[in-house]
Design a protein around this motif. Sequence first.
Motif, mmCIF file in Angstrom:
data_model
loop_
_atom_site.group_PDB
_atom_site.id
_atom_site.type_symbol
_atom_site.label_atom_id
_atom_site.label_comp_id
_atom_site.label_asym_id
_atom_site.label_seq_id
_atom_site.Cartn_x
_atom_site.Cartn_y
_atom_site.Cartn_z
ATOM 1 N N ARG A 1 -10.265 -1.873 -7.375
ATOM 2 C CA ARG A 1 -10.666 -0.915 -6.338
ATOM 3 C C ARG A 1 -9.691 -0.865 -5.159
ATOM 4 N N PHE A 2 -8.956 -1.952 -4.918
ATOM 5 C CA PHE A 2 -8.225 -2.041 -3.657
ATOM 6 C C PHE A 2 -7.172 -0.953 -3.493
ATOM 7 N N ALA A 3 -6.459 -0.612 -4.562
ATOM 8 C CA ALA A 3 -5.428 0.429 -4.450
ATOM 9 C C ALA A 3 -6.039 1.748 -3.994
ATOM 10 N N GLU A 4 -7.207 2.065 -4.530
ATOM 11 C CA GLU A 4 -7.886 3.304 -4.138
ATOM 12 C C GLU A 4 -8.286 3.259 -2.666
ATOM 13 N N VAL A 5 -8.802 2.117 -2.219
ATOM 14 C CA VAL A 5 -9.210 1.985 -0.814
ATOM 15 C C VAL A 5 -7.988 2.065 0.108
ATOM 16 N N TYR A 6 -6.871 1.503 -0.342
ATOM 17 C CA TYR A 6 -5.627 1.578 0.436
ATOM 18 C C TYR A 6 -5.194 3.027 0.625
ATOM 19 N N GLU A 7 -5.270 3.823 -0.416
ATOM 20 C CA GLU A 7 -4.900 5.238 -0.308
ATOM 21 C C GLU A 7 -5.889 5.987 0.585
ATOM 22 N N GLU A 8 -7.166 5.654 0.485
ATOM 23 C CA GLU A 8 -8.159 6.287 1.349
ATOM 24 C C GLU A 8 -7.885 5.985 2.823
ATOM 25 N N ALA A 9 -7.239 4.825 3.082
ATOM 26 C CA ALA A 9 -6.915 4.433 4.452
ATOM 27 C C ALA A 9 -5.627 5.084 4.948
ATOM 28 N N GLY A 10 -4.970 5.872 4.094
ATOM 29 C CA GLY A 10 -3.757 6.566 4.502
ATOM 30 C C GLY A 10 -2.484 6.012 3.909
ATOM 31 N N GLY A 11 -2.591 4.999 3.066
ATOM 32 C CA GLY A 11 -1.409 4.414 2.451
ATOM 33 C C GLY A 11 -0.888 5.255 1.297
#
Length: 303
Positions: free
Chosen positions: A233-243
């Motif tokens: 899940r972390f990669a998706e959350v990172y992108e949601e944060a603007g990464g």
Amino acid sequence: MSRHLEVGERVVKAEALHGGITAEMLRLTVGVQNGDTRDLVLRSFVDSRHVRHAADWLSREADALTLLTGTEVPAPELLAVDSTAAHCEFPSLLMTHLAGRTILDDEGLETRVPLLARQLVTIHAVRPTQPLREYVALTTADTVVVPKCAEAAVWAAAIDVIRKPAPPYQGRFLHRDFQPGNLLFDESPPQPTGARITGVVDWATASWGPADLDVAHCSTNLALLHGPTWGLRFAEVYEEAGGALAAAAGARLYWQVRDALACSEEVQQVARPWREAGRAELTTRVVEERLNAYVSALMNAGG
């Protein structure tokens, strides 16, 4: 120490800080003239296995802490460094102490993971004024340690992934060991949205490389600490944060698998400080099983 204390100050207490793998950490309480105290942290490389890397690691950390001064990244302030043990018994770095504690529990993870992602995006937004050393790959196809519980065909396919040349990438400032054990949180007084990050520590391997690599490293640690689902899940959350991550699925898989396989060589070293921090159930066997499940999930998702 005496060279970097104010007139009338002295160290009145030294307390070991636990959780590190490569260095010894001491929290030093300094008494000041008016009766107050302040805390500093002394990081020393005392193990002969790591002393040979100390000059490089401490120089990297000193450069990173200098770079981060005045940024939005809550890093310690560099006070002094003796990377070759010219003045100290061991190669050491002195820095300010940051409030907060590490949190490795499963409870509250749902709210902490977005904090991790936003913090990592902030780190990757830092723009160095001087060239940084390129990242160092932590494993090769020939050094991977396949766990006894592993699905042999899946791991063979994963190893083949990292036999290929590294994909092209847009460079970013990397922490290179960004994971829950290197983050400090403040929980009191209770925050409206839960804990908040008060510090990011251990910058000894800060370098230049793909954002995917930092994300992959945190993903692997989340998978081993809390289960493979969190790693995925972390990669998706990172992108949601603007990464921003690699656009090609194959490139993403390369970095994810590379970091996961790197962990295969140090499962015992990784698991020990987690158990010392209270996660007694994370035996070497449990962590190996989670690593196997995570590598399998990555290969299934990427295949």
